[in-house]
Design a protein around this motif. Structure first.
Motif, short mmCIF file in Angstrom:
data_model
loop_
_atom_site.label_atom_id
_atom_site.label_comp_id
_atom_site.label_asym_id
_atom_site.label_seq_id
_atom_site.Cartn_x
_atom_site.Cartn_y
_atom_site.Cartn_z
N LYS A 90 0.76 -1.20 -0.15
CA LYS A 90 -0.06 -0.07 -0.05
C LYS A 90 0.84 1.30 -0.11
O LYS A 90 0.78 2.24 -0.72
CB LYS A 90 -0.84 -0.16 1.20
N THR A 91 1.91 1.37 0.72
CA THR A 91 2.67 2.48 0.86
C THR A 91 3.32 3.02 -0.39
O THR A 91 3.60 4.18 -0.63
CB THR A 91 3.72 2.32 2.09
N VAL A 92 4.08 1.86 -0.91
CA VAL A 92 4.96 1.99 -2.32
C VAL A 92 3.86 2.65 -3.33
O VAL A 92 4.09 3.46 -3.71
CB VAL A 92 5.43 0.72 -2.62
N GLY A 131 8.60 5.03 9.33
CA GLY A 131 7.73 4.18 9.07
C GLY A 131 7.09 4.68 7.53
O GLY A 131 7.86 5.31 6.99
N ASP A 132 5.83 4.62 7.43
CA ASP A 132 5.24 4.68 5.96
C ASP A 132 5.46 6.13 5.61
O ASP A 132 5.64 6.42 4.31
CB ASP A 132 3.95 4.41 5.81
N ALA A 133 5.20 7.05 6.26
CA ALA A 133 5.27 8.39 5.96
C ALA A 133 6.51 8.92 5.26
O ALA A 133 6.89 9.36 4.60
CB ALA A 133 5.05 9.59 6.97
N TRP A 169 -1.27 11.12 4.01
CA TRP A 169 -1.39 11.00 5.78
C TRP A 169 -1.66 9.66 6.25
O TRP A 169 -2.46 9.00 5.51
CB TRP A 169 -2.79 12.11 5.75
N LYS A 170 -0.74 9.71 7.02
CA LYS A 170 -0.75 8.13 7.55
C LYS A 170 -1.51 8.15 9.08
O LYS A 170 -0.41 8.68 9.99
CB LYS A 170 0.19 7.51 7.74
N PRO A 171 -2.73 8.35 9.40
CA PRO A 171 -3.14 8.75 10.64
C PRO A 171 -2.74 7.88 11.81
O PRO A 171 -2.32 8.24 13.02
CB PRO A 171 -4.74 8.66 10.43
N ILE A 202 -4.97 9.13 1.82
CA ILE A 202 -4.68 8.61 3.10
C ILE A 202 -4.60 7.33 3.16
O ILE A 202 -5.41 6.53 2.66
CB ILE A 202 -6.04 8.99 3.93
N GLU A 203 -3.44 6.84 3.92
CA GLU A 203 -3.42 5.32 4.06
C GLU A 203 -3.78 4.88 5.20
O GLU A 203 -3.53 5.31 6.51
CB GLU A 203 -1.75 5.12 3.83
N GLY A 204 -4.49 3.71 5.17
CA GLY A 204 -4.85 2.98 6.63
C GLY A 204 -3.68 2.19 7.11
O GLY A 204 -2.64 2.47 6.64
#
Ligand code: ATP
Ligand code: DNN
Ligand code: MG
Length: 216
Positions: free
Chosen positions: A14-16, A54-56, A30-32, A107-109
């Motif tokens: 997902k992140t890539v 992390g992902d951000a 945004w990675k809440p 936005i990534e979950g």
């Protein structure tokens, strides 16, 4: 343009994919809720892997996108509900419900669509509250059909609009077509596994395999 990237599970890409889409669409990220990462603290060495961000940090490195600060960074690499309990943190729901005021935002979950934010609220419920469409990330190999159709059903049961499915992995024409047909969802494209994975290789792959117009 604002949408969520969720997926059929964790560690699927997902992140890539989000980084590639941020670059292609000129969107912020945004990675809440981030788990498995220590929040950067003044005494942590800059290059300490656990504070890698992390992902951000991955999205920033691969896309240069503007990153909006998340609500929580939790150390245990677990579901957010459990990572928060172990950290003695109450998930800040009002903060989570306040989507950053960016006109172009991805936005990534965390993990898959039914991952618990708390024991009373799953990510798919939060997506419904946000009222945003979801791009569902899915792998292409054996097992993806049921995982994808299950995620689609879970989103539809909550009235969450699905922009389509974006695949990550080796070519598998029939799996992709089957999910699109049975799931009644648009196939947005397929991001191959890249080696090396760099901002340039990612940008080339996104241009070759996706159409920006599908996300507007
Ligand atoms: N298209 C790709 N090409 C090469 N490597 C990839 C690709 N997609 C993902 N990876 C690698 O696979 C691993 C997992 O990817 P990623 O972090 O994007 O998963 P995720 O679904 O966002 O996970 P999480 O649920 O923790 O957010 C990472 O090491 C990442 O670099
Ligand atoms: C730690 C991991 N990389 C993700 N950030 C969180 C994944 C939660 C998965 C929960 C589950 O579906 O069992
Ligand atoms: Mg991720």
């Amino acid at each position: 343009m604002k949408f969520v990237i969720s997926g059929t599970g964790t560690d699927i890409g997902k992140t890539v994919l989000a980084a590639g889409l941020c670059r292609m669409l000129g969107a912020d990220y945004w990675k809440p809720l981030q788990t498995g990462v220590l929040a950067a603290t003044e005494d942590a060495p800059e290059d300490a892997p656990e504070t890698a961000g992390g992902d951000a940090a991955t999205v920033a490195r691969l896309s240069g996108a503007r990153i909006w600060p998340g609500a929580h960074v939790l150390p245990q690499p677990l579901s957010p509900h459990r990572a928060a309990e172990l950290a003695g943190v109450d998930i800040d729901l009002p903060r989570l419900r306040a989507i950053p005021p960016s006109p172009r935002l991805i936005i990534e979950g965390a993990g898959g669509v039914l991952v618990p934010v708390t024991r009373q609220l799953l990510f798919a419920d939060l997506f419904a509250q946000w009222g945003l469409p979801v791009v569902l990330a899915a792998t292409t190999g054996l097992g993806t059909i049921s995982h994808s159709l299950t995620a689609i059903e879970a989103l539809r049961a909550r009235g969450v609009p699905i922009l389509g499915v974006a695949f990550i992995g080796a070519e598998d024409e029939d799996n992709v077509a089957t999910i699109g047909q049975i799931g009644r969802v648009r196939v947005l494209g397929r991001l191959p596994r890249l080696a090396p994975l760099t901002p340039e290789s990612l940008e080339r792959a996104m241009t070759a395999h996706f159409d920006a117009g599908d996300f507007e």
